[in-house]
Design an enzyme around this catalytic site. Structure first.
Site, PDB file in Angstrom:
ATOM      1  N   CYS A 111     -21.937 -15.533  77.017  1.00  0.00           N
ATOM      2  CA  CYS A 111     -22.192 -14.726  78.255  1.00  0.00           C
ATOM      3  C   CYS A 111     -21.464 -13.728  78.674  1.00  0.00           C
ATOM      4  O   CYS A 111     -20.161 -13.595  77.937  1.00  0.00           O
ATOM      5  CB  CYS A 111     -21.754 -15.924  79.545  1.00  0.00           C
ATOM      6  SG  CYS A 111     -22.796 -17.533  79.517  1.00  0.00           S
ATOM      7  N   ASP A 112     -21.762 -12.805  79.431  1.00  0.00           N
ATOM      8  CA  ASP A 112     -21.022 -11.539  80.067  1.00  0.00           C
ATOM      9  C   ASP A 112     -21.613 -11.241  81.440  1.00  0.00           C
ATOM     10  O   ASP A 112     -22.649 -11.212  81.787  1.00  0.00           O
ATOM     11  CB  ASP A 112     -21.216 -10.531  79.085  1.00  0.00           C
ATOM     12  CG  ASP A 112     -20.364  -9.480  79.471  1.00  0.00           C
ATOM     13  OD1 ASP A 112     -18.931  -9.370  78.927  1.00  0.00           O
ATOM     14  OD2 ASP A 112     -20.438  -8.490  80.121  1.00  0.00           O
TER      15      ASP A 112
END
Length: 208
Positions: A69-70
């Site tokens: 995730c980012d």
């Protein structure tokens, strides 16, 4: 069932996964985000999420589900990730107060058993309260904004300073639980009382 690996050291993301019955193994990617350039914020978080998942998956010898995730905040065309210093956090909050930004989180879910990867982005509108300079400095002094994309934590003290959210709240915390559910479904899994289990695969709706 396959191990579920979170390619992030984020306590908030870990807690979100745990609250829906997953017990993720934590394996930060330590990916250098500064090397990535992209034409749009959405493309940037897609690339970053995928790179993080791929790095961790390459280090794991067995079959697993790996989630990368980012998150970034976009405000008036400017991209805000984690601030580099308290001074930068203060400056950003002075720009954010009273404004509405878009919190984007890229999700990359890799199934190494099937050699499949799904990548998508969730976007949530966040409207911030008007804070005085003193409130901003006090909040930054708490240290919380320094560890968060966008300089705030919805599930922490920063929740005091968010006036309105349009979209998925968990996305603002670190990952979209509804999007994760859909991605798992496309790979042939579903979350039940006993955790992850196999289900009938769904028609892909998200390109890899």
């Amino acid at each position: 069932m396959l191990p579920f690996i979170l390619a992030s050291a984020s306590p908030a993301r870990r807690q979100l996964l745990e609250q829906v019955g997953l017990q993720p193994q934590i394996c930060p990617s330590h990916f250098d985000e500064s090397v990535v350039q992209a034409a749009t914020p959405a493309e940037m978080v897609r690339i970053l999420a995928r790179c993080k998942a791929e790095i961790v998956a390459s280090q794991y010898s067995g079959d697993a589900l790996v989630l990368g995730c980012d998150s970034i905040l976009v405000l008036k065309g400017q991209i805000y990730g984690k601030p580099e210093s308290p001074a930068q956090a203060i400056s950003r909050w002075q720009q954010m107060r009273g404004e509405t930004g878009q919190l984007l989180t890229g999700h990359a879910l890799m199934d190494t058993r099937q050699n499949l990867t799904l990548v998508d982005v969730e976007e949530t509108d966040v409207t911030f309260a008007w804070l005085s300079d003193r409130q901003i400095k006090d909040y930054v002094a708490s240290g919380e904004p320094l560890n968060c994309a966008g300089c705030f934590a919805l599930d922490g003290q920063g929740g005091l300073f968010v006036e309105k959210i349009v979209g998925t709240p968990s996305n603002v915390i670190g990952l979209s639980l509804p999007l994760l559910r859909r991605l798992l479904g496309e790979l042939g899994y579903e979350l039940g009382p006993e955790g992850l289990r196999l289900s009938a695969p769904q028609s892909p709706a998200f390109p890899s």
